[in-house]
Design an enzyme around this catalytic site. Structure first.
Site, mmCIF file in Angstrom:
data_model
loop_
_atom_site.group_PDB
_atom_site.id
_atom_site.type_symbol
_atom_site.label_atom_id
_atom_site.label_comp_id
_atom_site.label_asym_id
_atom_site.label_seq_id
_atom_site.Cartn_x
_atom_site.Cartn_y
_atom_site.Cartn_z
ATOM 1 N N ARG A 108 0.810 -1.312 0.002
ATOM 2 C CA ARG A 108 0.132 0.006 -0.057
ATOM 3 C C ARG A 108 1.013 1.285 0.059
ATOM 4 N NH1 ARG A 108 -4.963 2.150 3.612
ATOM 5 N NH2 ARG A 108 -6.168 0.616 2.085
ATOM 6 N N HIS A 135 -7.591 0.967 -6.235
ATOM 7 C CA HIS A 135 -7.654 0.080 -5.146
ATOM 8 C C HIS A 135 -8.358 -1.239 -5.325
ATOM 9 C CE1 HIS A 135 -7.693 -0.645 -0.839
ATOM 10 N NE2 HIS A 135 -8.817 0.265 -0.392
ATOM 11 N N GLN A 138 -10.629 -3.291 -2.666
ATOM 12 C CA GLN A 138 -11.806 -2.767 -2.124
ATOM 13 C C GLN A 138 -12.923 -3.198 -3.108
ATOM 14 O OE1 GLN A 138 -12.150 -0.313 0.693
ATOM 15 N NE2 GLN A 138 -14.398 -0.866 0.048
ATOM 16 N N ASP A 230 -16.305 8.885 -1.441
ATOM 17 C CA ASP A 230 -14.972 8.451 -0.847
ATOM 18 C C ASP A 230 -14.698 9.953 -0.026
ATOM 19 O OD1 ASP A 230 -12.794 7.623 -0.016
ATOM 20 O OD2 ASP A 230 -11.811 7.686 -2.140
ATOM 21 N N CYS A 271 -16.081 3.363 0.884
ATOM 22 C CA CYS A 271 -14.998 2.373 1.393
ATOM 23 C C CYS A 271 -14.365 2.510 2.727
ATOM 24 C CB CYS A 271 -13.831 2.511 0.283
ATOM 25 S SG CYS A 271 -13.180 4.366 0.232
ATOM 26 N N ARG A 316 -14.236 -7.174 2.850
ATOM 27 C CA ARG A 316 -12.651 -6.697 2.794
ATOM 28 C C ARG A 316 -12.075 -8.002 2.891
ATOM 29 N NH1 ARG A 316 -10.130 -2.163 2.390
ATOM 30 N NH2 ARG A 316 -8.931 -3.380 1.114
HETATM 31 N N1 NVA Z 1 -9.219 7.722 -1.735
HETATM 32 C C1 NVA Z 1 -8.929 7.181 -0.284
HETATM 33 C C2 NVA Z 1 -9.287 5.869 -0.102
HETATM 34 C C3 NVA Z 1 -9.177 5.428 1.116
HETATM 35 C C4 NVA Z 1 -9.562 3.749 1.410
HETATM 36 C C5 NVA Z 1 -7.398 7.589 -0.125
HETATM 37 O O1 NVA Z 1 -6.593 7.140 -1.110
HETATM 38 O O2 NVA Z 1 -7.155 7.932 0.923
HETATM 39 N N1 CP Z 2 -11.194 0.934 2.838
HETATM 40 C C1 CP Z 2 -9.775 0.793 3.155
HETATM 41 O O1 CP Z 2 -8.944 0.497 2.502
HETATM 42 O O2 CP Z 2 -9.830 1.149 4.542
HETATM 43 P P1 CP Z 2 -8.030 1.487 5.399
HETATM 44 O O3 CP Z 2 -7.482 2.795 4.524
HETATM 45 O O4 CP Z 2 -8.989 1.416 6.655
HETATM 46 O O5 CP Z 2 -7.588 0.174 4.987
#
Ligand code: NVA
Ligand code: CP
Length: 328
Positions: A108, A135, A138, A230, A271, A316
């Site tokens: 990540r 992602h 997700q 989101d 998400c 998830r």
């Molecule tokens: N768009 C958000 C998704 C988090 C799961 C981010 O990248 O922070």
């Molecule tokens: N939705 C998601 O990816 O959550 P986290 O950032 O908590 O992993």
């Protein structure tokens, strides 16, 4: 058709066919059922996975750790501060080291090119746990949730409000194109997905029967089965952009009025994490600076009977387990 995903990376849904995605969803449903019944699935006993997180996480990290444990595997969590990644060691070198010790690697972090380089050099499967662009795990959870709620995926109308040019907007559009869902990005045109990706998805949609609509008119979510949003500012983006995002995206907040336009049968999805009240540090800072009590979704919608966000969060784990189960 028999699907075999052993040894495959999971970097973006663009790399997967409709049949392969359906296979992963069927497998996730089966693993979920087994988990509920207490039936063990520890087929990967003796294996180990590395979990690299250059950005923070609750759901994704916990899903990978619990799923690895359920499959009989060990997992090692690497956060950016506690490893050499980036500052003292390149991604290419890290990949070659971890590939010697682990059976697979989750990443990540930032650019998609990083997870691609890892996959190129590691010699073991690499899974994308979120990049700026995509992602994909997700979306597996989201599609499993949609299937549980509506009994199908194909033909579902999926409206996404907010920043549609980042990881979630892109991934939802791809999933819709692949699976024959109708994608509506409903937002200020500054936040429409990248034109090249839209064109690519429209090509894919020709085969699946999907449609792709970009609109600034909230009334276009009429009849949508899924209303999704989101955060307005994603991880890694600078705090200074809050002001502009609030101005641009407030008209696209998911409110009860938006849910009414979609209709009674629509579900609300996110998400997570979500800014729907003042019970977070960021929420309180935004309240102090800009006077907002809630951001991308109202607390009323988030807590309503139409909201399925915690089913999504649970899924998830089951879907990530399916990816690990199938690709190792
Ligand atoms: N768009 C958000 C998704 C988090 C799961 C981010 O990248 O922070
Ligand atoms: N939705 C998601 O990816 O959550 P986290 O950032 O908590 O992993």
């Amino acid at each position: 058709m028999s699907v075999n995903l052993k040894g495959r990376n999971f970097l973006t849904l663009l790399d997967y066919s409709k049949e392969e995605i359906e296979y992963l969803l069927d497998l996730a449903a089966e693993l979920k059922d087994k988990k509920k019944k207490g039936i063990p699935v520890d087929i990967h006993r003796g294996k180990n996975v590395a979990l690299i997180f250059e950005k923070t996480s609750t759901r994704t990290r916990c899903s990978f750790e619990v799923a690895a444990n359920d499959l009989g595997m060990g997992s090692t969590y690497l956060d950016p501060k506690a490893s050499q990644i980036g500052k003292k060691e390149s991604i290419a070198d890290t990949a070659r080291v971890l590939g010697r010790m682990f059976d697979a690697i989750e990443y990540r972090g930032y650019g998609q090119e990083i997870v691609e380089e890892l996959a190129d050099k590691a010699g073991v499967p690499v899974w994308n746990g979120l990049t700026n662009e995509f992602h994909p795990t997700q979306l597996l959870a989201d599609m499993l949730t949609i299937r549980e709620k509506f009994g199908k995926i194909e033909g579902i109308t999926f409206a996404y409000l907010g920043d549609a040019r980042y990881n979630m907007g892109n991934s939802i559009m791809i999933a819709c194109a692949k699976m024959g869902m109708h994608f509506i990005a409903c937002t200020n045109k500054k936040y429409f997905p990248d034109r090249k990706l839209v064109e690519r998805c429209k090509e894919i949609a020709k085969e699946s029967g999907a449609t792709i609509t970009l609109t600034e008119d909230v009334n276009d979510v009429k009849g949508a089965d899924v209303v999704y949003t989101d955060v307005w500012v994603s991880m890694g983006e600078p705090d200074e952009i809050w002001e502009e995002r609030i101005k641009d995206l407030t008209p696209y907040r998911v409110t009860s009025e938006v849910m009414k336009i979609a209709g009674d049968k629509a579900v609300f999805m996110h998400c997570l994490p979500a800014f729907h009240d003042l019970n977070t540090e960021t929420g309180r800072v935004i309240k102090e600076k800009y006077g907002l009590d809630e951001m991308e979704v109202t607390d009323e919608v988030f807590e309503s009977a139409q909201s399925v966000v915690f089913d999504e969060a649970e899924n998830r784990m089951h879907t990530i387990k399916a990816v690990m189960y199938a690709t190792l």
